[in-house]
Scaffold this motif. Sequence first.
Motif, short mmCIF file in Angstrom:
data_model
loop_
_atom_site.label_atom_id
_atom_site.label_comp_id
_atom_site.label_asym_id
_atom_site.label_seq_id
_atom_site.Cartn_x
_atom_site.Cartn_y
_atom_site.Cartn_z
N SER A 15 0.82 -1.21 0.00
CA SER A 15 0.00 0.00 0.00
C SER A 15 0.86 1.27 0.00
CB SER A 15 -0.94 0.00 1.20
OG SER A 15 -0.20 -0.02 2.40
N SER A 18 4.97 3.49 -4.48
CA SER A 18 4.64 4.59 -5.39
C SER A 18 4.03 4.03 -6.68
CB SER A 18 5.92 5.37 -5.72
OG SER A 18 5.69 6.26 -6.77
N ASP A 19 3.06 4.74 -7.23
CA ASP A 19 2.49 4.35 -8.52
C ASP A 19 3.53 4.47 -9.63
OD1 ASP A 19 0.01 3.80 -7.45
OD2 ASP A 19 -0.78 5.81 -7.84
N CYS A 20 4.59 5.22 -9.38
CA CYS A 20 5.66 5.39 -10.37
C CYS A 20 6.60 4.19 -10.39
CB CYS A 20 6.48 6.64 -10.06
SG CYS A 20 5.53 8.16 -10.15
N HIS A 22 7.80 0.58 -11.06
CA HIS A 22 7.44 -0.54 -11.91
C HIS A 22 8.41 -1.71 -11.79
CE1 HIS A 22 4.15 1.20 -14.43
NE2 HIS A 22 4.66 2.31 -13.92
N ARG A 28 3.80 -5.44 -12.66
CA ARG A 28 4.41 -4.32 -13.37
C ARG A 28 5.79 -4.75 -13.85
NH1 ARG A 28 3.32 0.77 -9.31
NH2 ARG A 28 1.09 0.47 -9.08
N GLN A 33 6.18 0.34 -17.52
CA GLN A 33 6.65 1.70 -17.28
C GLN A 33 6.88 2.41 -18.60
OE1 GLN A 33 9.72 3.53 -17.67
NE2 GLN A 33 8.75 5.25 -16.64
N GLN A 36 3.59 3.38 -20.22
CA GLN A 36 3.02 4.54 -19.52
C GLN A 36 3.75 5.83 -19.92
OE1 GLN A 36 3.48 4.89 -15.15
NE2 GLN A 36 1.25 4.68 -15.11
N ASN A 130 11.68 4.14 -3.08
CA ASN A 130 10.24 4.30 -3.25
C ASN A 130 9.75 5.74 -3.11
OD1 ASN A 130 7.50 3.17 -3.51
ND2 ASN A 130 7.30 3.83 -1.39
#
Length: 144
Positions: A15, A18-20, A22, A28, A33, A36, A130
């Motif tokens: 949780s 980071s969404d960044c 990968h 992912r 990445q 995206q 992260n």
Amino acid sequence: MEKLVRNAVLNQINSFLSDCQHGFVHGRSCTTQLVQLVDKLSELLDQGIGVDTVYLDFSKAFDSVPHQRLLQKLESYGVIGSVLQWIQSFLLSRKQKVAIGAAVSTWAEVIRGVPQGSVLGPVLFVCYINDMPDIVSSQVGDVA
């Protein structure tokens, strides 16, 4: 044992990731990445917005992670108890020496780096970097 610890760490930090991020994350990859990134760049270029990029080279990055700072980050993500103690033992009980030809150095304590080629090493590195997207900011806008 490393797989069990890796899974425990991933369950704890999922949780917080980071969404960044990968690399080394389930579901992912470098490919996701890249897709995206290309999608975002195409969107900006279609709008006529100029794009400048900066690429960071993480070569030797695995070797530069300070153990104590990594352990603090893991604890802040909620990795505690026996899992944190196992990781601490995994990192802090390492020594190395260098041999060049017949010359051999004395043993030295390893105070930085996550073990490359290990199951847990990539996850520890991801935990360490992260928060990078939160710290490194960027401005996207029209340069007209």
